[in-house]
Design an enzyme around this catalytic site. Structure first.
Site, PDB file in Angstrom:
ATOM      1  N   HIS A 144       1.071  -1.363  -0.038  1.00  0.00           N
ATOM      2  CA  HIS A 144      -0.171  -0.089  -0.182  1.00  0.00           C
ATOM      3  C   HIS A 144       0.960   0.810   0.333  1.00  0.00           C
ATOM      4  O   HIS A 144       0.440   1.873   0.121  1.00  0.00           O
ATOM      5  CB  HIS A 144      -0.864  -0.010   1.098  1.00  0.00           C
ATOM      6  CG  HIS A 144      -1.615   0.883   1.111  1.00  0.00           C
ATOM      7  ND1 HIS A 144      -2.124   1.783   2.234  1.00  0.00           N
ATOM      8  CD2 HIS A 144      -3.125   1.865   0.086  1.00  0.00           C
ATOM      9  CE1 HIS A 144      -3.248   2.758   2.207  1.00  0.00           C
ATOM     10  NE2 HIS A 144      -3.821   2.207   0.697  1.00  0.00           N
ATOM     11  N   LYS A 146       2.923   4.056  -1.299  1.00  0.00           N
ATOM     12  CA  LYS A 146       3.987   5.241  -2.405  1.00  0.00           C
ATOM     13  C   LYS A 146       4.623   5.990  -1.979  1.00  0.00           C
ATOM     14  O   LYS A 146       4.929   7.110  -1.203  1.00  0.00           O
ATOM     15  CB  LYS A 146       2.113   6.321  -2.423  1.00  0.00           C
ATOM     16  CG  LYS A 146       0.961   6.046  -2.893  1.00  0.00           C
ATOM     17  CD  LYS A 146       0.569   5.071  -1.060  1.00  0.00           C
ATOM     18  CE  LYS A 146      -1.347   4.473  -1.742  1.00  0.00           C
ATOM     19  NZ  LYS A 146      -1.543   4.989  -0.620  1.00  0.00           N
ATOM     20  N   ASP A 151      16.085  11.677  -9.286  1.00  0.00           N
ATOM     21  CA  ASP A 151      18.090  11.855  -8.101  1.00  0.00           C
ATOM     22  C   ASP A 151      18.464  12.401  -7.259  1.00  0.00           C
ATOM     23  O   ASP A 151      19.575  12.796  -6.717  1.00  0.00           O
ATOM     24  CB  ASP A 151      18.072  13.427  -8.804  1.00  0.00           C
ATOM     25  CG  ASP A 151      17.645  13.811 -10.672  1.00  0.00           C
ATOM     26  OD1 ASP A 151      17.991  13.030 -11.224  1.00  0.00           O
ATOM     27  OD2 ASP A 151      17.650  14.847 -11.060  1.00  0.00           O
ATOM     28  N   HIS A 312      -9.374  11.040   2.711  1.00  0.00           N
ATOM     29  CA  HIS A 312      -7.896   9.658   2.547  1.00  0.00           C
ATOM     30  C   HIS A 312      -7.243   9.903   3.313  1.00  0.00           C
ATOM     31  O   HIS A 312      -6.169   9.379   3.148  1.00  0.00           O
ATOM     32  CB  HIS A 312      -8.704  10.186   0.985  1.00  0.00           C
ATOM     33  CG  HIS A 312      -7.483   8.657   0.723  1.00  0.00           C
ATOM     34  ND1 HIS A 312      -6.075   8.175   0.054  1.00  0.00           N
ATOM     35  CD2 HIS A 312      -7.733   7.512   1.135  1.00  0.00           C
ATOM     36  CE1 HIS A 312      -6.109   7.118   0.141  1.00  0.00           C
ATOM     37  NE2 HIS A 312      -7.318   6.165   0.464  1.00  0.00           N
ATOM     38  N   LYS A 314      -4.649  10.356   6.533  1.00  0.00           N
ATOM     39  CA  LYS A 314      -3.421   9.318   7.334  1.00  0.00           C
ATOM     40  C   LYS A 314      -2.920  10.119   8.101  1.00  0.00           C
ATOM     41  O   LYS A 314      -1.706   9.681   7.424  1.00  0.00           O
ATOM     42  CB  LYS A 314      -3.163   7.978   6.685  1.00  0.00           C
ATOM     43  CG  LYS A 314      -4.192   6.904   5.134  1.00  0.00           C
ATOM     44  CD  LYS A 314      -3.359   7.825   4.143  1.00  0.00           C
ATOM     45  CE  LYS A 314      -3.848   6.563   2.835  1.00  0.00           C
ATOM     46  NZ  LYS A 314      -4.973   5.677   3.064  1.00  0.00           N
ATOM     47  N   ASP A 319      -0.407  15.533  21.381  1.00  0.00           N
ATOM     48  CA  ASP A 319       0.177  16.105  21.605  1.00  0.00           C
ATOM     49  C   ASP A 319       1.011  17.812  21.394  1.00  0.00           C
ATOM     50  O   ASP A 319       1.810  18.971  21.794  1.00  0.00           O
ATOM     51  CB  ASP A 319       1.068  16.466  23.537  1.00  0.00           C
ATOM     52  CG  ASP A 319       0.540  15.057  24.037  1.00  0.00           C
ATOM     53  OD1 ASP A 319      -0.287  15.032  24.298  1.00  0.00           O
ATOM     54  OD2 ASP A 319       1.302  14.391  24.627  1.00  0.00           O
TER      55      ASP A 319
END
Length: 394
Positions: A144, A146, A151, A312, A314, A319
């Site tokens: 999952h 990405k 370079d 979507h 995450k 704190d």
């Protein structure tokens, strides 16, 4: 005849259950941890897919030495075509380009598309191709992540995949809220290690990661998990909280350990805020979340349902001093099945801005409360019961 069909279905389900249990047991015996040292880096946050794509596509087009890309999902639309064209043009110009896509998430990259990539010089592989033994378990075990590395100097990591949905061009979902980081400094070498480990598993080719640069102003950690370590990491975040926990996730299906940790946090005076999408991209994920959310709501948690598009993101913030942004959802699939990669950030100025953005979204969201619960549809209530059986896959 009917009895035979029923027995066949029971046998089939039993075989799937055995396959999944044995596959998980084997996976737990042989996880693939990627311990990465604390590092430093610089970052820029993207919440809008159009702006992210414009910058990332441009930097790929300007690459001089190498482009390494991993995405869980690449769609089949004009955004995806533009992205693949940028990679092909770069490869035609003699720059090494490696493209890796999850076998299920990348199912729309058909033979014709793969041939065009190969003809242009792009080296392409699928990651996590299901096979035997334990086919059903391996079918559910997805990569999952990405990650993009350009370079050896610039890296991208976060929640956006590639497609027009992610720039808000979906009649069903509308605007898409997500978080993605542009990274520079020594941290780029660390995410390159993660991507190239996935590349090795798919291709058999060992490639050395880029050398780390010296230009990094902020302490960071990269946490690459393989369906084994993530529950422990999230538990540490929760247990460390003294004042506030903010959770943003499209799917909220905690383990009992994490649910207990959140309840204990509330009991010691920690303010808990959770935001999930109002719209669902799966019939069972939101119903599966409701019992957990209701339990936390009854204890005093503030829970909001994002309704200005699809949520979507995450993110976990603790704190005002720690933020986790990456690919992992707050669900069983990310905890125990998927390969994920997250970025831990400790810069309080950055976190302050991220926190403000979170509460800006929360102010426009719908409260999860008794009024909303009473208005649930019959379908939602039914799916909530079915979802109990599906939690290991959600």
């Amino acid at each position: 005849m009917l009895v035979t069909i029923i027995l066949f279905i029971i046998l089939f389900v039993l075989l799937l259950f055995i396959d999944f249990k044995m596959g998980r047991a084997e996976h737990r015996k042989k996880p693939r941890p990627l311990p990465l040292p604390e590092t430093r880096g610089n970052y820029k946050l993207y919440k809008n897919g159009s702006v992210l794509y414009e910058q990332m596509f441009h930097e790929i087009s300007e690459a001089k030495k190498q482009v390494d890309v991993y995405f869980y999902l690449i769609d089949n639309d004009y955004i995806s075509e533009n992205f693949l064209d940028v990679l092909k043009n770069k490869a035609r110009n003699g720059v090494p380009v490696r493209l890796l896509v999850d076998r299920l998430g990348g199912y729309k990259i058909n033979k014709s598309a793969r041939k065009k990539l190969k003809d242009a010089g792009v080296v392409f592989y699928f990651a996590e191709t299901p096979g035997f033994p334990f086919f059903f378990y391996r079918l559910n075990r997805r990569n999952h992540r990405k990650i993009t590395v350009i370079d050896g100097k610039v890296g991208y990591l976060g929640g956006f995949n590639i497609g027009k949905n992610y720039i808000g061009e979906s009649a069903k979902f509308g605007d898409w809220r997500d978080y993605h980081l542009r990274l520079t400094g020594p941290v780029v070498s660390e995410i390159h290690k993660v991507m190239l480990d996935d590349w090795y598993l798919a291709s058999g080719e060992k490639v050395s990661p880029c050398e780390p640069s010296d230009d990094g102003h902020h302490k960071m950690n990269i946490m690459a998990t393989d369906g084994v370590e993530l529950e422990k990491e999230f538990a540490k975040m929760i247990d460390s909280a003294q004042k506030e926990i903010l959770i943003g996730t499209p799917y909220f299906i905690p383990t009992e350990k994490l649910q207990t940790g959140l309840k204990q946090a509330i009991s010691r005076g920690v303010e808990l805020h959770i935001m999930i999408p109002m719209k669902a991209d799966h019939p069972f994920v939101k119903p599966a979340a409701i019992p957990y959310l209701k339990e936390l709501y009854d204890l005093g948690a503030s829970i909001r349902l994002f309704d200005a598009g699809f949520y979507h993101s995450k993110v976990v913030m603790v704190d005002g001093t720690f933020a986790d942004i990456g690919t992992a959802n707050f669900d069983r699939r990310s905890f125990f099945l998927n390969k994920e990669v997250n970025t831990y950030v400790y810069d309080e100025d950055f976190i302050s801005d991220l926190r403000a953005a979170y509460f800006e979204d929360a102010a426009d969201a719908i409260p999860f409360d008794e009024h909303w619960l009473k208005r649930r549809s019959f379908t939602t209530r039914l799916n909530q019961r079915i979802a109990v059986l599906l939690r290991p896959f959600l």
